[in-house]
Design a protein around this motif. Structure first.
Motif, short mmCIF file in Angstrom:
data_model
loop_
_atom_site.label_atom_id
_atom_site.label_comp_id
_atom_site.label_asym_id
_atom_site.label_seq_id
_atom_site.Cartn_x
_atom_site.Cartn_y
_atom_site.Cartn_z
N TYR A 231 17.70 -5.78 4.30
CA TYR A 231 16.65 -6.64 4.81
C TYR A 231 15.32 -5.90 5.01
O TYR A 231 14.27 -6.40 4.63
CB TYR A 231 17.06 -7.24 6.16
CG TYR A 231 18.15 -8.28 6.07
CD1 TYR A 231 17.86 -9.63 6.11
CD2 TYR A 231 19.48 -7.89 5.93
CE1 TYR A 231 18.87 -10.57 6.04
CE2 TYR A 231 20.49 -8.83 5.84
CZ TYR A 231 20.18 -10.17 5.90
OH TYR A 231 21.16 -11.11 5.82
N GLU A 232 15.39 -4.75 5.65
CA GLU A 232 14.18 -4.17 6.21
C GLU A 232 13.66 -2.93 5.49
O GLU A 232 12.72 -2.31 5.94
CB GLU A 232 14.45 -3.80 7.68
CG GLU A 232 14.83 -5.00 8.50
CD GLU A 232 15.69 -4.66 9.70
OE1 GLU A 232 15.30 -5.02 10.82
OE2 GLU A 232 16.75 -4.03 9.53
N SER A 233 14.29 -2.59 4.37
CA SER A 233 13.87 -1.38 3.66
C SER A 233 12.78 -1.65 2.63
O SER A 233 12.38 -0.72 1.92
CB SER A 233 15.09 -0.75 2.97
OG SER A 233 15.66 -1.65 2.03
N HIS A 234 12.30 -2.89 2.54
CA HIS A 234 11.28 -3.23 1.56
C HIS A 234 9.90 -2.82 2.08
O HIS A 234 9.45 -3.32 3.11
CB HIS A 234 11.31 -4.74 1.25
CG HIS A 234 12.60 -5.18 0.63
ND1 HIS A 234 12.76 -5.31 -0.72
CD2 HIS A 234 13.80 -5.50 1.19
CE1 HIS A 234 14.00 -5.71 -0.99
NE2 HIS A 234 14.64 -5.84 0.17
N ARG A 235 9.25 -1.97 1.35
CA ARG A 235 7.96 -1.48 1.81
C ARG A 235 6.87 -2.54 1.63
O ARG A 235 6.83 -3.23 0.61
CB ARG A 235 7.54 -0.24 1.01
CG ARG A 235 8.32 1.01 1.36
CD ARG A 235 7.59 2.21 0.78
NE ARG A 235 8.29 3.45 1.06
CZ ARG A 235 7.77 4.64 0.82
NH1 ARG A 235 6.58 4.74 0.28
NH2 ARG A 235 8.45 5.73 1.10
N PRO A 236 5.99 -2.65 2.60
CA PRO A 236 4.81 -3.52 2.40
C PRO A 236 3.84 -2.88 1.43
O PRO A 236 3.99 -1.72 1.04
CB PRO A 236 4.23 -3.62 3.82
CG PRO A 236 4.70 -2.40 4.51
CD PRO A 236 6.04 -2.05 3.94
N MET A 237 2.85 -3.65 1.03
CA MET A 237 1.86 -3.14 0.10
C MET A 237 1.04 -2.04 0.76
O MET A 237 0.65 -2.14 1.92
CB MET A 237 0.92 -4.26 -0.37
CG MET A 237 1.59 -5.34 -1.17
SD MET A 237 0.41 -6.47 -1.94
CE MET A 237 -0.30 -5.39 -3.19
N ALA A 238 0.80 -0.96 0.03
CA ALA A 238 -0.02 0.14 0.55
C ALA A 238 -1.48 -0.29 0.54
O ALA A 238 -2.01 -0.76 -0.46
CB ALA A 238 0.17 1.38 -0.31
N ARG A 239 -2.13 -0.16 1.68
CA ARG A 239 -3.53 -0.51 1.79
C ARG A 239 -4.11 0.22 2.99
O ARG A 239 -3.41 0.84 3.78
CB ARG A 239 -3.71 -2.03 1.97
CG ARG A 239 -3.04 -2.57 3.21
CD ARG A 239 -3.25 -4.06 3.35
NE ARG A 239 -2.64 -4.57 4.57
CZ ARG A 239 -3.21 -4.50 5.76
NH1 ARG A 239 -4.39 -3.93 5.90
NH2 ARG A 239 -2.60 -4.98 6.82
N THR A 240 -5.42 0.13 3.16
CA THR A 240 -6.09 0.79 4.27
C THR A 240 -5.98 -0.08 5.52
O THR A 240 -5.94 -1.30 5.45
CB THR A 240 -7.58 1.00 3.94
OG1 THR A 240 -8.16 -0.27 3.65
CG2 THR A 240 -7.72 1.92 2.74
N PRO A 241 -5.94 0.52 6.71
CA PRO A 241 -5.85 -0.26 7.94
C PRO A 241 -7.08 -1.12 8.15
O PRO A 241 -8.17 -0.83 7.66
CB PRO A 241 -5.71 0.82 9.02
CG PRO A 241 -5.30 2.06 8.31
CD PRO A 241 -5.89 1.97 6.94
N GLU A 242 -6.88 -2.18 8.92
CA GLU A 242 -7.98 -3.08 9.24
C GLU A 242 -8.92 -2.41 10.25
O GLU A 242 -8.51 -1.67 11.13
CB GLU A 242 -7.44 -4.37 9.84
CG GLU A 242 -6.69 -5.22 8.82
CD GLU A 242 -7.58 -5.73 7.73
OE1 GLU A 242 -8.79 -5.92 7.98
OE2 GLU A 242 -7.11 -5.92 6.60
N ALA A 243 -10.19 -2.70 10.12
CA ALA A 243 -11.18 -2.14 11.03
C ALA A 243 -11.35 -2.99 12.29
O ALA A 243 -11.84 -2.52 13.29
CB ALA A 243 -12.52 -1.99 10.33
N ASP A 244 -10.96 -4.26 12.21
CA ASP A 244 -11.14 -5.17 13.35
C ASP A 244 -10.08 -4.90 14.40
O ASP A 244 -8.89 -5.18 14.17
CB ASP A 244 -11.05 -6.62 12.85
CG ASP A 244 -11.44 -7.61 13.95
OD1 ASP A 244 -11.67 -7.17 15.09
OD2 ASP A 244 -11.52 -8.81 13.65
#
Length: 790
Positions: A231-244
């Motif tokens: 269930y939980e081993s699927h990585r989310p998309m790599a991206r930069t953190p939100e600034a807000d």
């Protein structure tokens, strides 16, 4: 048909004036809610194909909307993968529809109903996420998480201790050691001292019985590890953190990937369970070993090693919480392997130590671990009270009037988890004791603390019944007042008293959801008082309630005897009911709808406090939706509507938080029957509070929310800002009486069938029009009329 702008990252030369504009597709990604459904029902077509995904969760389309397979050698295909549309819109001028079906994550197999037995673990895990919103209070927030993790650890110790109580104390120590009891159960004859067998010595009987709680701990470790992989081993998309900063933790790249913390907690809780079994084996033998001195010394050394390893487990639980600011793929391999293996080695040594021959050793009374349950109960009470102090301190720094119980929902839920674990342990132990000793004369029975805990159930039920009666009276008064509003909304139509009462009653019943904080407050306060009374009574008298009240007045004595007798039976019946109801719920859609919203709320959140809680389906579903949304919009440059019903609207919002800002500009949100504010915003204010929803509204594309006054789950989102997110309440039923357009009575829909309402198509068309205001967009037909306010 809608046109589209040129892709912002790949501008192309403008076409000649006579050339038509490049057409780009519109897509609606449907996400269902609790209870699950089929792609055929979601898409309204019996012919559907799977675009992407597997048997657990997948995206489907109508067969007519699915493109041909990709053929790299075919120039006419344009390199289009299977499932991408080969035209600008779907049939009837609507966008192409896709259905994301995730119901198998929570209800695919009827055996998953056994997860209901892990209810206390799931409830204490919920408490982690229910903290008040308090930006900038990092240290206090960490303290809140630490207290919840310690409360969760105490529940694991309680479970292992309860298993030891049943297997080691009641069966191996008490029943097997008494001829009258072991004679009634032939399977205990090899352990009976009357047989003079090798296993008849008390220490060896305990070592053999220790296989039961050890196997239970190993099973929990296996289930936790296996479900994490699935269930939980699927990585989310790599991206930069939100600034807000107001976007909250849900926008953090690592929120849906808790691999490191999950592995550490799984190792620590497994070690804690094994150490509890080892301590239960060691203490009786250590009390017996005054001579010879060498054996007593070895026992002291083993006890010191157990204490040192237990301190290490607590330190591991305290040292690290969740890391959400970035993806953290590390697993602390040596710690994760060494902690449970070290505990297992100590358990083996404890079994060898307990099984050492000790002539003349006889088992009498209870095991000397009776104070353990009282100590655990006291520790849990102190942790819950400390958690309440921390939670209220967070709340008063930034009070939210909509937050449930003034920010004390988390401590109340943690208390409920501890109470569930305590009464379940006491009830099961009492039922096993009654089964082993039908005469109730040959066994000492379970520890008195567990008996007192189970005896607290009848008075708690009386309080619940009284509270339910008051809520029922409130609903009846509200329904009577609502009748006038129903008639006012349908002027000029013939009066139908039965119809008016049905609509008014449905609206009044839907308001019960908003009374849940009151009910939880009553339950938590009553539980705290009864728990304190049970702990005081058990420690001061050392007797079960019925025996402790022998010299009291007649009403007190009768009440104590009744509470003790009913308590254990109610727990046994409750456990049976949980399993039976759970199996029915996962097979029967109507039964699942009854408990589905509460269960899906519980398993929506990652396992941040207890690793043995049921798995988090959102750690698979949210990355799925994020990947599909981002890749489709980047590939086609088209417009996409994320369309979520009920719990699906929560998944839609969570996925939108994870999208990059560039992708959000091409995505609109359509939510209906949504509990985003009514449940999540009130109970989880740090993650779905007003500031978080306002930030999502500000940072994403257009958003419309549909709801009905008859819906007990969905409601308005109350998101500030312009344009408004909430549509005007939809009419339900759509017609009061019979008419040429509605010759048969229109049903009261409540939480279902939002897509059949004409307002749904208008809202979707309005979102697509607002998504690219500079381009021609699909518009509603003249007979639909109107525009949504979202």
């Amino acid at each position: 048909m809608a046109g589209a702008q040129k892709h912002p990252t790949a501008p192309e030369p403008a076409p000649p004036p006579t050339a038509p504009p490049t057409a780009r597709p519109d897509l609606e990604l449907l996400v269902h809610g609790v209870g699950g459904t089929t792609p055929e029902k979601m898409l309204g077509d019996s012919r559907t194909v799977r675009v992407t995904g597997d048997d657990t969760a997948a995206v489907f389309r109508r067969a007519e909307d699915a493109g041909p397979p990709e053929d790299p050698d075919d120039a006419t295909s344009g390199g289009r993968p299977r499932g991408e549309p080969d035209r600008d819109g779907g049939s009837r001028g609507e966008p192409v529809q896709e259905a994301y079906v995730w119901c198998n994550l929570t209800s695919g197999n009827a055996s998953r109903a056994l997860w209901l037995l892990l209810l206390p673990f799931m409830v204490v895990n919920l408490a982690h996420w229910m903290r008040p919103a308090a930006p900038g209070r990092t240290r206090t927030i960490r303290l809140y998480g630490l207290l919840v993790r310690l409360a969760a650890l105490s529940l694991t110790v309680l479970l292992a201790a309860a298993a030891c109580e049943v297997a080691l104390d009641l069966v191996a120590w008490q029943c097997a050691g008494v001829a009258a009891c072991s004679g009634r159960h032939s399977w205990l004859s090899p352990l009976s001292p009357a047989g003079h067998g090798w296993w008849s010595e008390p220490g060896r009987r305990l070592a053999l019985a220790a296989l039961v709680p050890t196997a239970l701990t190993a099973l929990l470790w296996y289930l936790s590890h296996r479900t994490w992989s699935a269930y939980e081993s699927h990585r989310p998309m790599a991206r930069t953190p939100e600034a807000d900063p107001e976007a909250g933790a849900l926008a953090s790249p690592g929120f849906w990937y808790g691999r490191r913390l999950g592995a550490r907690l799984r190792a620590a809780h497994t070690a804690a369970g094994l150490l509890t079994v080892a301590a239960t084996l060691t203490l009786p033998a250590l009390r017996r070993d005054h001579h010879p001195a060498l054996l007593h010394t070895l026992g002291l050394m083993l006890g010191a090693a157990l204490l040192g390893w237990a301190i290490t487990v607590v330190v591991v639980v305290c040292r690290r919480g969740r890391s959400e600011a970035r993806l953290d793929p590390e697993t602390d391999r040596h710690l994760v392997r060494g902690l449970p293996l070290g505990a297992l080695a100590l358990l083996i040594l404890a079994a060898l130590y307990a099984g050492w021959s000790r002539p003349g050793w006889h088992s009498t009374g209870r095991l000397p671990g009776d104070p353990v349950f009282g100590t655990l109960m006291l520790i849990q009470g102190v942790l819950v009270l400390a958690l309440a102090v921390v939670a209220y301190d967070l709340y008063r720094r930034d009070p939210d009037p909509r937050a449930a119980m003034r920010g004390l929902g988390g401590p109340a839920v943690a208390l409920l988890a501890c109470a569930l674990g305590g009464v379940a342990s006491g009830g099961v132990a009492q039922r096993v004791a009654d089964w082993l000793d039908g005469t109730r004369s040959s066994l000492s029975g379970p520890p008195v603390t567990l008996t007192w805990q189970a005896s607290a159930i009848p008075p708690l039920l009386l309080v619940l019944l009284a509270t339910s009666a008051l809520l029922g009276a409130h609903v009846a008064r509200l329904a009577r007042a609502e009748r006038a509003r129903v008639r006012h909304q349908h002027p000029g139509e013939p009066e139908d008293p039965a119809r008016t009462r049905a609509i008014a009653r449905t609206r009044a019943m839907a308001t019960l959801t908003d009374r849940a904080p009151l009910l939880l407050a009553v339950v938590s306060v009553t539980t705290l008082l009864l728990g304190a009374a049970a702990l005081t009574g058990s420690q001061s008298t050392g007797l079960p309630p019925a025996r402790a009240a022998q010299g009291a007045d007649e009403p007190v004595r009768i009440a104590a005897e009744t509470a003790q007798a009913l308590g254990s039976w109610l727990v046994g019946a409750g456990l049976l009911l949980v399993v039976t109801w759970g199996r029915r719920a996962y097979k029967d859609a109507s039964a699942r709808r009854t408990i589905g919203i509460l269960w899906d709320v519980g398993t929506f959140w990652p396992r941040a406090a207890h690793p043995f809680a049921p798995p988090c389906y959102a750690e698979r579903a949210v990355p799925d939706l994020t990947w599909r949304t981002a890749t489709w919009t980047e590939r086609t440059g088209g417009r996409l509507v994320l369309s979520g019903h009920s719990q699906g609207s929560v998944l839609v919002a969570a996925a939108a938080w994870q999208l990059s800002p560039a992708t959000r500009e091409r995505v609109a949100l359509l939510t209906y029957g949504s509990p985003l504010e009514r449940l999540y915003g009130r109970w989880f204010p740090a993650h779905f509070g007003p500031d978080a929803l306002a930030a999502l509204h500000r940072d994403t594309g257009p958003w419309t929310n549909l709801y009905r006054r008859t819906d007990p789950i969905g409601g308005p989102l109350r998101v500030p800002g312009e344009p408004h997110v909430d549509h005007e309440p939809l009419a339900d039923p759509r017609a009061y009486g019979r008419s040429p357009e509605h010759p048969l009575p229109a049903p009261i829909l409540g939480h279902s069938d939002y897509q059949d309402d004409p307002a749904f198509a208008r809202a979707r068309a309005g979102l697509l029009a607002r998504l690219h205001p500079g381009l021609p967009a699909q518009r509603p037909s003249a007979h639909e009329g109107g525009t949504p306010t979202g």
